[in-house]
Write an enzyme that holds these catalytic residues in place. Structure first.
Site, PDB file in Angstrom:
ATOM      1  N   LYS A  28      12.019  -0.364  10.598  1.00 53.20           N
ATOM      2  CA  LYS A  28      12.430   0.946  10.079  1.00 53.20           C
ATOM      3  C   LYS A  28      12.983   1.793  11.219  1.00 53.20           C
ATOM      4  CE  LYS A  28       9.079   1.436   6.306  1.00 53.20           C
ATOM      5  NZ  LYS A  28      10.075   1.532   5.227  1.00 53.20           N
ATOM      6  N   ASP A  36       1.014   4.217   3.866  1.00 53.59           N
ATOM      7  CA  ASP A  36       1.510   3.146   3.000  1.00 53.59           C
ATOM      8  C   ASP A  36       0.358   2.353   2.363  1.00 53.59           C
ATOM      9  OD1 ASP A  36       3.700   2.008   1.798  1.00 53.59           O
ATOM     10  OD2 ASP A  36       4.032   0.522   3.367  1.00 53.59           O
ATOM     11  N   ASP A  76      10.849  -5.594   5.297  1.00 55.37           N
ATOM     12  CA  ASP A  76      10.372  -4.248   4.962  1.00 55.37           C
ATOM     13  C   ASP A  76      10.036  -4.119   3.468  1.00 55.37           C
ATOM     14  OD1 ASP A  76       9.626  -1.656   5.382  1.00 55.37           O
ATOM     15  OD2 ASP A  76      11.676  -0.853   5.526  1.00 55.37           O
ATOM     16  N   GLU A  79       7.707  -5.411   1.907  1.00 60.49           N
ATOM     17  CA  GLU A  79       6.461  -6.170   2.104  1.00 60.49           C
ATOM     18  C   GLU A  79       5.407  -5.865   1.053  1.00 60.49           C
ATOM     19  OE1 GLU A  79       6.971  -3.292   3.389  1.00 60.49           O
ATOM     20  OE2 GLU A  79       5.036  -2.324   3.074  1.00 60.49           O
ATOM     21  N   ARG A 131       5.485  -5.672  -2.161  1.00 59.20           N
ATOM     22  CA  ARG A 131       5.486  -6.598  -3.302  1.00 59.20           C
ATOM     23  C   ARG A 131       4.932  -7.966  -2.900  1.00 59.20           C
ATOM     24  NH1 ARG A 131      11.854  -5.566  -3.815  1.00 59.20           N
ATOM     25  NH2 ARG A 131      11.124  -3.594  -2.947  1.00 59.20           N
TER      26      ARG A 131
HETATM   27  N1  BES Z   1       6.460   1.555   2.133  1.00 55.76           N
HETATM   28  C1  BES Z   1       7.844   1.453   1.880  1.00 55.76           C
HETATM   29  C2  BES Z   1       8.311   2.413   0.779  1.00 55.76           C
HETATM   30  C3  BES Z   1       8.246   3.857   1.142  1.00 55.76           C
HETATM   31  C4  BES Z   1       9.266   4.458   1.854  1.00 55.76           C
HETATM   32  C5  BES Z   1       7.175   4.623   0.751  1.00 55.76           C
HETATM   33  C6  BES Z   1       9.202   5.802   2.162  1.00 55.76           C
HETATM   34  C7  BES Z   1       7.109   5.962   1.052  1.00 55.76           C
HETATM   35  C8  BES Z   1       8.127   6.549   1.768  1.00 55.76           C
HETATM   36  C9  BES Z   1       8.212   0.031   1.445  1.00 55.76           C
HETATM   37  O1  BES Z   1       7.448  -0.957   2.029  1.00 55.76           O
HETATM   38  C10 BES Z   1       9.619  -0.182   1.853  1.00 55.76           C
HETATM   39  O2  BES Z   1       9.879  -0.194   3.011  1.00 55.76           O
HETATM   40  N2  BES Z   1      10.488  -0.354   0.872  1.00 55.76           N
HETATM   41  C11 BES Z   1      11.866  -0.566   1.131  1.00 55.76           C
HETATM   42  C12 BES Z   1      12.365  -1.621   0.180  1.00 55.76           C
HETATM   43  C13 BES Z   1      13.736  -2.119   0.510  1.00 55.76           C
HETATM   44  C14 BES Z   1      13.732  -2.887   1.808  1.00 55.76           C
HETATM   45  C15 BES Z   1      14.200  -3.005  -0.625  1.00 55.76           C
HETATM   46  C16 BES Z   1      12.598   0.750   0.911  1.00 55.76           C
HETATM   47  O3  BES Z   1      12.222   1.483  -0.013  1.00 55.76           O
HETATM   48  O4  BES Z   1      13.490   1.044   1.663  1.00 55.76           O
HETATM   49 ZN    ZN Z   2       5.564  -0.446   2.634  1.00 56.78          ZN
HETATM   50 MN    MN Z   3       8.241  -1.579   3.895  1.00 54.86          MN
END
Ligand code: BES
Ligand code: ZN
Ligand code: MN
Length: 484
Positions: free
Chosen positions: A260, A271, A330, A332, A334
């Site tokens: 990230k 998270d 990222d 992760e 799921r």
């Molecule tokens: N934990 C994040 C989702 C998230 C982002 C929660 C910001 C709260 C605030 C999750 O693990 C994630 O990184 N999701 C990605 C998915 C993508 C790679 C398909 C996302 O939302 O960018």
């Molecule tokens: Zn996450």
């Molecule tokens: Mn993630």
């Protein structure tokens, strides 16, 4: 701060709080405090929920602090707002004891006022060694003064709920160096004293079970993963099949090798908000001795990018046997949930399974911080959750699922890939999880990414961890999953 109950006003009370409904006149009991009515008028106080007027009066040679607090239309949420407004104002005011005049107020309303007060008083000062004197909380006891016979029982239930929410907030607020899979489990161990059965799987157990997806996420971290299961049976065996709750517990999400960006990455300490909501709910249910059988499961991992971390393109085999092409490390959550859900189904054979997760940033884009996203394969369950959301204040909004979205996850080399195309990211995440839900299981997925953390104070929380989900699930259990 704690809430106390008393049938009469303590003689040494020096702060008196009077709840006042919207548009209602200032009662004679309050008028007795010279200036109260005048102060209300001068401040344009109209009894709006959470509105507040504070004044000092002189009574029998003593100075009394008098607070008028609005209770709006008089519904539960309004009384909670009133309670929250009281503690927001008094917590660090120098006042140590205050009492609420509950004359003429229904016990259930007073209990909601107490709940709002307790929730709004929660804070985490563990790491402050230099709190300014004036910023230190002073309020120790808020006494609800009422002779209503049922107040003690009603209050005990709300107090249990507040303790559950507080537990969730604590876990969510703690940083990633303090709360990681093993320490998350350790914080939950004392729940056994409440009658909750605590069981834990370690890495070796999960390897034996073939949880390749969850373990793939964990392999880039020196923190070892855990699968935590909490079981509360308040029915004495009458409900054979438990309601099953599954939470995403990524104790820190760096994104892994699909790292990230730096700014805002600290947010990823929360998270594990889904797992936090699950264990907070279990605590609330056990404390109020809910007449229900509920199992809460948490998939606990840390997502880090070291030399052992999984790579984009890796293919992992899940406990279900399905293979996953990990195109983005990222995505992760799921991967953790799919194995936790497979284990939950194999172990408990649930008819109803609800998962909670801070799963997608896209959720925040669509719903902001007002609703959690709801996805479900069952109309009845979806409606139960939507209603519980409105009743509890933890509001949800439903999204669609369909074969067309599901198709977007087909992989050219494995059974499924862990990301879809750019758009509808929250829906494709839900479709991913759906592939691991057994035929016939009523399932709901709650994407609470926008709800577990608040950048500004809300009705019953300060900035920070909200405890979202605990009140929702407690309400759902009350309404539909309790034995009568
Ligand atoms: N934990 C994040 C989702 C998230 C982002 C929660 C910001 C709260 C605030 C999750 O693990 C994630 O990184 N999701 C990605 C998915 C993508 C790679 C398909 C996302 O939302 O960018
Ligand atoms: Zn996450
Ligand atoms: Mn993630």
């Amino acid at each position: 701060m704690q809430i106390a109950l008393s049938a009469s006003r303590p003689s040494d009370a020096s702060t008196l709080i009077f709840p006042i409904a919207k548009g209602s006149a200032i009662a004679p009991a309050i008028e007795a405090h010279a200036l109260a009515a005048e102060a209300a008028g001068a401040s344009r106080f109209g009894g709006e929920a959470g509105a507040l007027v504070e004044l000092f009066v002189s009574e029998a040679g003593k100075t009394l602090r008098v607070v008028l607090v609005g209770t709006g239309e008089g519904n539960a949420a309004d009384f909670e707002k009133a309670g929250a407004a009281i503690t927001a104002r008094l917590l660090t005011s120098g006042v140590t004891q205050a009492c609420v005049d509950g004359a003429g107020i229904a016990a259930s309303s007073l209990a909601h006022l107490g709940l709002g007060a307790l929730l709004r008083a929660w804070r985490i000062d563990t790491y402050r060694t230099k709190l300014a004197e004036k910023a230190k909380p002073t309020l120790e006891t808020l006494t609800l003064v009422s002779d209503a016979a049922d107040l003690a029982t009603l209050w005990a239930e709300q107090e249990a709920l507040a303790a559950g929410v507080a537990f969730t907030r604590e876990l969510v607020a703690e940083p990633g160096n303090i709360i990681y899979p093993e320490t998350f489990v350790e914080r939950c161990r004392p729940l056994a004293d409440l009658g909750i059965e605590v069981s834990v799987l370690d890495e070796a157990d999960m390897e034996k079970l073939g949880m390749g997806a969850l373990l793939g996420v964990a392999q880039g971290s020196i923190r070892k993963p855990r699968l935590l299961a909490l079981r509360w049976d308040g029915t004495g065996g009458a409900q054979a099949t438990p309601l099953v709750l599954v939470g995403k517990g990524v104790t820190f999400d760096t994104g892994g090798i699909s790292l990230k960006p730096g700014p805002g990455m600290e947010d990823m300490k929360w998270d594990m908000g889904g797992a936090g909501a699950v264990v907070g709910t279990m605590k609330a249910l056990a404390l109020r001795k809910a007449n229900a059988h509920v199992v809460g499961i948490c998939g606990l991992v840390e997502n880090m990018p070291d030399g052992g971390a999984q790579r984009p393109g890796d293919i992992v085999t899940t406990m279900s046997g399905q293979t996953v092409e990990v195109l983005n490390t990222d995505a992760e959550g799921r991967l953790v949930l799919c194995d936790a859900i497979t284990w939950a189904q194999n172990t408990y054979k649930p008819e109803v399974l609800i998962d909670l997760a801070t799963l997608t940033g896209a959720m925040i884009i669509s719903l902001g911080h007002e609703h959690g996203g709801l996805f479900s394969n069952d109309e009845g369950l979806a409606n139960q959750l939507l209603t519980a959301g409105l009743e509890s204040g933890d509001k949800l909004w439903r999204f669609p699922l369909s074969d067309a979205y599901d198709k977007l996850l087909d992989s050219p080399i494995a059974d499924i890939k862990n990301i879809g195309p750019r758009y509808a990211g929250s829906i494709t995440a839900a479709q991913f999880i759906k592939r691991f839900v057994n035929e016939g299981v009523k399932w709901a997925h709650l994407d609470i990414a926008g709800m577990v953390w608040a950048d500004k104070p809300g009705a019953t929380w300060d900035k920070g961890a909200t405890g979202f989900g605990v009140r929702l699930l407690d309400q759902l259990v009350r309404d539909h999953y309790s034995a009568s």
